[in-house]
Design a protein around this motif. Sequence first.
Motif, PDB file in Angstrom:
ATOM      1  N   MET A  39       0.837  -1.197  -0.015  1.00 47.14           N
ATOM      2  CA  MET A  39       0.066   0.043   0.108  1.00 47.14           C
ATOM      3  C   MET A  39       0.817   1.196  -0.026  1.00 47.14           C
ATOM      4  O   MET A  39       0.736   2.176  -0.992  1.00 47.14           O
ATOM      5  CB  MET A  39      -0.893   0.180   1.284  1.00 47.14           C
ATOM      6  CG  MET A  39      -2.015   1.051   1.079  1.00 47.14           C
ATOM      7  SD  MET A  39      -3.342   0.949   2.358  1.00 47.14           S
ATOM      8  CE  MET A  39      -4.493  -0.033   1.528  1.00 47.14           C
ATOM      9  N   LYS A  40       1.863   1.242   0.889  1.00 49.86           N
ATOM     10  CA  LYS A  40       2.942   2.238   0.901  1.00 49.86           C
ATOM     11  C   LYS A  40       3.563   2.661  -0.653  1.00 49.86           C
ATOM     12  O   LYS A  40       3.586   3.684  -1.011  1.00 49.86           O
ATOM     13  CB  LYS A  40       4.138   1.958   1.852  1.00 49.86           C
ATOM     14  CG  LYS A  40       3.488   2.215   3.245  1.00 49.86           C
ATOM     15  CD  LYS A  40       4.594   1.811   4.402  1.00 49.86           C
ATOM     16  CE  LYS A  40       4.239   1.696   5.682  1.00 49.86           C
ATOM     17  NZ  LYS A  40       5.212   1.195   6.735  1.00 49.86           N
ATOM     18  N   LYS A  41       3.959   1.522  -1.442  1.00 47.87           N
ATOM     19  CA  LYS A  41       4.330   1.689  -2.498  1.00 47.87           C
ATOM     20  C   LYS A  41       3.412   2.064  -3.700  1.00 47.87           C
ATOM     21  O   LYS A  41       3.832   2.843  -4.367  1.00 47.87           O
ATOM     22  CB  LYS A  41       4.880   0.169  -3.148  1.00 47.87           C
ATOM     23  CG  LYS A  41       5.601   0.228  -4.510  1.00 47.87           C
ATOM     24  CD  LYS A  41       6.209  -1.075  -4.797  1.00 47.87           C
ATOM     25  CE  LYS A  41       6.901  -1.001  -6.029  1.00 47.87           C
ATOM     26  NZ  LYS A  41       7.660  -2.112  -6.530  1.00 47.87           N
ATOM     27  N   ILE A  42       2.092   1.821  -3.527  1.00 51.53           N
ATOM     28  CA  ILE A  42       0.951   2.406  -4.317  1.00 51.53           C
ATOM     29  C   ILE A  42       1.006   3.819  -3.997  1.00 51.53           C
ATOM     30  O   ILE A  42       0.829   4.667  -5.114  1.00 51.53           O
ATOM     31  CB  ILE A  42      -0.356   1.713  -3.923  1.00 51.53           C
ATOM     32  CG1 ILE A  42      -0.286   0.334  -4.494  1.00 51.53           C
ATOM     33  CG2 ILE A  42      -1.419   2.635  -4.680  1.00 51.53           C
ATOM     34  CD1 ILE A  42      -1.567  -0.483  -4.215  1.00 51.53           C
ATOM     35  N   ALA A  43       1.153   4.182  -2.866  1.00 47.50           N
ATOM     36  CA  ALA A  43       1.406   5.742  -2.475  1.00 47.50           C
ATOM     37  C   ALA A  43       2.382   6.380  -3.468  1.00 47.50           C
ATOM     38  O   ALA A  43       2.139   7.473  -3.851  1.00 47.50           O
ATOM     39  CB  ALA A  43       1.298   5.912  -1.136  1.00 47.50           C
TER      40      ALA A  43
END
Length: 440
Positions: free
Chosen positions: A17-21
Amino acid sequence: MLIMKFGGTSVGKPERMKKIADLVTSTPGKKIVVLSALSGTTNALVSIGDHLLAGQKAKAEEVISDLEKHYLAFIKELYGSEAFLAIGQEIVSRFFILIRLLAAGQFDNKSYRELLAQGELLSTELFYQHLQERKISARLLPALYFMSIDENEEPELEKISERLKPLLSSLNNIDIIITQGYICRNHRNEIDNLKRGGSDYTASLIGSAIRAEEIQIWTDIDGMHNNDPRIVKKTVPISELTFDEASELAYFGAKILHPSTIVPAQKYNVPVRLKNTMDEKAFGTIITDKGTEGSFKAIAAKDGITAINIKSSRMLMAYGFLRRVFEVFENYKTSIDMVTTSEVAVSLTIDNNTHLSAIENELRKFGTIEVDKDQTIICIVGNKITEQKGVQNKVFNALSEIPLRMICSGGSPNNVTVLVDKQYKEKALNLLNEGLFGLK
């Protein structure tokens, strides 16, 4: 405006999810981000709903408790500060209070649909707060404000467009808008959904409604491959597909794309790009109205097929016979994939056995019925391949060791389709990979 859709595996872990951000913020321009539920969530919600419909409240509570623990562990890794961890805990608590309220009440199909919507509502709120913690400007725009289906469960594209455009206009100064995939409202204004895999469909509907620059479908594989990489060892990604080719592949089993995704995008000629969240630099696959004619592009396989053979020397050549046969399937809302005919028989396939017994009883009025279950459709796709010389010969030579139950060619210029018993599926895919692409 760019549409960026991320599936369950892409948001399934806090680090992802952090990488998507990171991906979203590093992509220039205005974006609508469409999120699925965290991987495993929809399956858990289905299990909860099934237990409740069966009156098994204790078993439902077990699944609810396990799922809640998963989310509490998830937010501990997602948020870096005590303040936002507290916000995350409040979100999770609020959602699971609602889930338990649904479970405690008179649980029916309406409650079930509302239950299934909670996964996407939860993932988008958690993601939005993650962006807030990173001081990234964004807005959460609930899909329930604009996404709808009619009484036939078909998306109302024009109404979606009418609702969405003023909402986006009011957010004109915001570059990142987050919304849910999969969920919608039905013609009774109840919470409903676009069926499994519907987040792709949501992204395509939004992109088409606002005539977006591009619809990006982010998954955990670098685009559409020429064959099923779970079965065939050596596959290669396809850089370009036409809308028609992609539609055929999605319908006949290519898991990377929801079968309905291409329809709205093709209608308004909005490019669809398949990208890999694990390797954002990989080109992926771009789907447009342009393509190279005459070359094999990919192979897809669809399991769970039932073949029905109707023998009737007395009636087959009679006027209106096929119409009456097809009306049986129409009456039971069962779609047909393949059809072949001879002087004394008609063979066809279905992928939904819900009403099979009733259909068999109806068809016996026309003649002798034979049913073969556990069949697999294998579809060989390329842009206008059936208009080229020798295409069928190459397919049949590659499959010379496999008994073919049915063969269809010519219904579409973009595919040659064969039906085999499921036991031959793996061998057939590997033989085609070698015979058509020289890969083994």
